[in-house]
Design a protein around this motif. Structure first.
Motif, PDB file in Angstrom:
ATOM      1  N   ARG A 285      39.504 -31.069  84.873  1.00 30.22           N
ATOM      2  CA  ARG A 285      40.393 -31.931  84.914  1.00 30.22           C
ATOM      3  C   ARG A 285      41.983 -31.337  84.720  1.00 30.22           C
ATOM      4  N   PHE A 286      41.863 -29.909  84.130  1.00 26.72           N
ATOM      5  CA  PHE A 286      43.149 -29.405  84.117  1.00 26.72           C
ATOM      6  C   PHE A 286      43.813 -28.927  85.458  1.00 26.72           C
ATOM      7  N   THR A 287      43.059 -29.081  86.603  1.00 27.92           N
ATOM      8  CA  THR A 287      43.684 -28.815  87.706  1.00 27.92           C
ATOM      9  C   THR A 287      44.275 -30.180  88.261  1.00 27.92           C
ATOM     10  N   LEU A 288      44.218 -31.368  87.687  1.00 28.72           N
ATOM     11  CA  LEU A 288      44.721 -32.338  88.080  1.00 28.72           C
ATOM     12  C   LEU A 288      46.396 -32.582  87.609  1.00 28.72           C
ATOM     13  N   PHE A 338      47.801 -18.429  82.639  1.00 27.52           N
ATOM     14  CA  PHE A 338      47.107 -19.781  82.823  1.00 27.52           C
ATOM     15  C   PHE A 338      47.748 -20.416  84.273  1.00 27.52           C
ATOM     16  N   SER A 339      48.556 -19.655  84.826  1.00 30.19           N
ATOM     17  CA  SER A 339      49.235 -19.980  86.127  1.00 30.19           C
ATOM     18  C   SER A 339      48.464 -20.102  87.177  1.00 30.19           C
ATOM     19  N   VAL A 340      47.272 -19.414  87.128  1.00 33.08           N
ATOM     20  CA  VAL A 340      46.448 -19.498  88.564  1.00 33.08           C
ATOM     21  C   VAL A 340      46.043 -20.616  88.983  1.00 33.08           C
ATOM     22  N   ASP A 341      46.348 -21.517  89.722  1.00 30.45           N
ATOM     23  CA  ASP A 341      45.897 -22.890  89.932  1.00 30.45           C
ATOM     24  C   ASP A 341      44.516 -22.879  90.959  1.00 30.45           C
ATOM     25  N   ILE A 342      43.571 -22.435  90.460  1.00 30.25           N
ATOM     26  CA  ILE A 342      42.231 -22.380  91.066  1.00 30.25           C
ATOM     27  C   ILE A 342      41.158 -22.948  90.220  1.00 30.25           C
ATOM     28  N   PRO A 343      40.055 -23.863  90.727  1.00 30.68           N
ATOM     29  CA  PRO A 343      39.169 -24.492  89.842  1.00 30.68           C
ATOM     30  C   PRO A 343      38.460 -23.162  89.188  1.00 30.68           C
ATOM     31  N   SER A 391      46.585 -32.080  79.378  1.00 29.44           N
ATOM     32  CA  SER A 391      46.933 -31.588  80.705  1.00 29.44           C
ATOM     33  C   SER A 391      47.271 -30.108  80.392  1.00 29.44           C
ATOM     34  N   ARG A 392      47.223 -29.467  81.523  1.00 30.68           N
ATOM     35  CA  ARG A 392      47.323 -27.643  81.358  1.00 30.68           C
ATOM     36  C   ARG A 392      48.496 -27.346  80.603  1.00 30.68           C
ATOM     37  N   GLU A 393      49.804 -28.122  81.116  1.00 27.72           N
ATOM     38  CA  GLU A 393      50.997 -27.856  80.429  1.00 27.72           C
ATOM     39  C   GLU A 393      51.079 -28.304  79.014  1.00 27.72           C
TER      40      GLU A 393
END
Length: 521
Positions: A285-288, A338-343, A391-393
């Motif tokens: 869900r942190f990829t959303l 944490f900036s790498v936006d991959i599953p 959220s990831r942020e």
């Protein structure tokens, strides 16, 4: 939740045990430390811990003397003796005292975790915390007997790594395959009516083949065990997926709740592996970008793309910046990790988060001792805090605040540096009229453990933090009652109370008369 007290007159030895208790994976209400038997006994009298870890050889009061004295104030306290002395006489005397375990220094992580599993299960059972995963009889699944409910609750709350009982007899026929789903709702499940509705939807969609479990403490997640009698694994998988999709659609349609679902792989038995897979899938869900729509994440669809290699070089760089006190660069490394936006990053986000927190704790222990670990709390070092973020942020910002707060505790870079407790006290005094001010809010805002905040505030200022907030609000209420003509409802709101009735009860308890009587007098 349980309270833990660790006693050792060697600062680093105490910090080591404190760190390993926090890393055990269990969540505790609070963890405190003491450097002598006398100091420990005072804390036992005041805070009534459930679990006591104590060194044997200490100053005037030995650990054995402390265990004997502790039982006077907490008869059911679970005591564990730790010592660098292996002579049998100590172990023999420990046995006669009825201590839970006897560990030799330095205690290994796996030994200490095993001891905690035994102690925690015993204490939760004694306090009836393992009676079942539901809040009351209405939400209790009648198919489960007491032993099954106890075992399942222990399993879901980490007391047992694997399920040690068979579930075959609670389903219509013998299951061939199992799957676990962890659902996260967009709202907290505090209402019994809402929990009942969720349970009914699950049963309506999947019948008797799904078991629903709620957290002991109201949160946003439920866990479901799914079973299937199908011999063909592919067919079982299709039925599982159909049922999970139907549950998702019904919850969105009937309750207007956005839900993200993490679904494990399929196994022939219920295991800790399935539970871990479901939680990993849910962390996708942190990829959303937001929570605008319900989603289903299937572990088997993402396992091959999951990046398992940890950024070791970034970890070393982060540790070096922490050691030198370079906060700016340390935070930059955290954001980059944490900036790498991959599953794959999302599926292992707990590992990344826990590793960063543990590096922080280990770095600070030498400077500030175990107090840093107790300030962080077990929810941070075990990774359970991840479940609180939407959220990831939000996760990244909270982690950066935590690092900033912890470093500020042992790096007094300016003459007027104040402890985080003084900062919190001043914040309360400036904002007590806000309805959002509470211990939970303050712990989250300042990124420290709720248990540490509650116990340390009381120790530092000699007053319970909730009572301190209410004292400020009541003094302001009396001022408004004397100097204005505002109605009681408006005064309650101005003092930070959302509920007028609660304000009136609190006022009468605090002042000794009703708000109207006070105004008339």
């Amino acid at each position: 939740m349980l309270g833990v007290l660790i006693v050792d007159d060697e600062k680093l030895a105490c910090a080591d045990i404190l760190y390993k208790v926090s890393r055990s994976g269990f969540s505790f209400k609070w963890i405190m430390e003491a450097s002598s038997g006398e100091e420990a006994l005072e804390k036992i009298k005041e805070y009534k811990p459930d679990i006591l870890f104590t060194d044997i050889m200490m100053g005037k009061m030995s650990g054995i003397d402390l265990v004997k004295a502790a039982e006077t104030y907490v008869p059911d306290i679970a005591s564990v003796l730790i010592s660098g002395y292996s002579e049998f006489q100590y172990a023999r005397e420990a046995i006669t005292l009825g201590v839970v375990d006897y560990l030799l220094k330095p205690a290994r992580q796996e030994e200490l975790t095993a001891t905690l599993a035994k102690v925690t299960a015993k204490e939760m059972h004694r306090r009836s915390l393992l009676q079942g995963p539901y809040y009351n009889a209405r939400l209790k699944d009648g198919r489960l007997n007491e032993n099954q409910r106890e075992q399942l609750t222990a399993f879901f709350h980490g007391v047992k790594p694997n399920l040690e009982i068979s579930l075959e007899d609670i389903f219509p026929s013998v299951p061939k395959y199992y799957q676990i789903g962890v659902f996260r709702m967009s709202v907290k499940l505090q209402s019994e009516k809402l929990r009942q509705a969720l349970q009914e939807i699950v049963q309506e969609a999947a019948g008797p083949w799904f078991l629903t479990f709620f957290d002991l403490n109201p949160g946003q997640q439920i866990t479901v065990i799914a079973a299937s009698p199908e011999e063909d694994i592919k067919k079982a998988e299709e039925i599982f997926l159909k049922n999970f999709k139907e549950i998702r659609c019904k919850i969105r349609k009937k309750l207007d709740i956005v839900m993200v679902m993490g679904i494990s792989g399929i196994e022939e038995s219920v295991s800790g592996v399935l539970l871990t897979q479901a939680r990993q899938a849910l962390d996708l869900r942190f990829t959303l970008a937001g929570e605008n729509d319900s989603r289903l994440f299937y572990w088997s669809e993402w396992e091959k793309s999951a990046a398992t290699n940890l950024p070791e070089e970034d970890f070393k760089l982060y540790q070096r910046f922490l050691a030198t006190g370079d906060l700016k660069e340390a935070l930059a490394v955290v954001r980059r990790i944490f900036s790498v936006d991959i599953p794959g990053t999302a599926m292992h986000i707990r590992i990344l988060y826990v590793e960063l927190i543990c590096i922080l704790a280990r770095t600070c222990i030498k400077k500030a001792g175990g107090s840093i670990v107790s300030m962080l709390g077990t929810e941070y070092l075990s990774g359970r805090i991840i479940d609180e973020f939407s959220s990831r942020e939000e996760l990244i910002e909270s982690l950066c605040r935590t690092i900033t707060t912890v470093l500020g505790q042992w790096m007094a870079v300016t003459a007027d540096s104040r402890s985080v407790l003084m900062i919190i006290k001043n914040y309360i005094e400036d904002n007590y009229t806000s309805s959002e001010i509470s211990t939970n809010f303050l712990a989250q805002r300042f990124s420290i453990s709720l248990g540490y905040l509650s116990t340390s505030f009381n120790k530092e200022f000699g007053i319970n933090i909730t009572k301190y907030i209410n004292n400020l609000r009541m003094d302001y209420a009396k001022k408004l009652l004397k100097e204005t003509k505002l109605c009681i409802c408006d005064i309650a709101e101005n003092c930070g109370f959302c509920n007028t009735s609660y304000f009136m009860r609190t006022f009468k308890k605090h002042v000794g008369c009703t708000s109207n009587d006070f105004r008339e007098k």
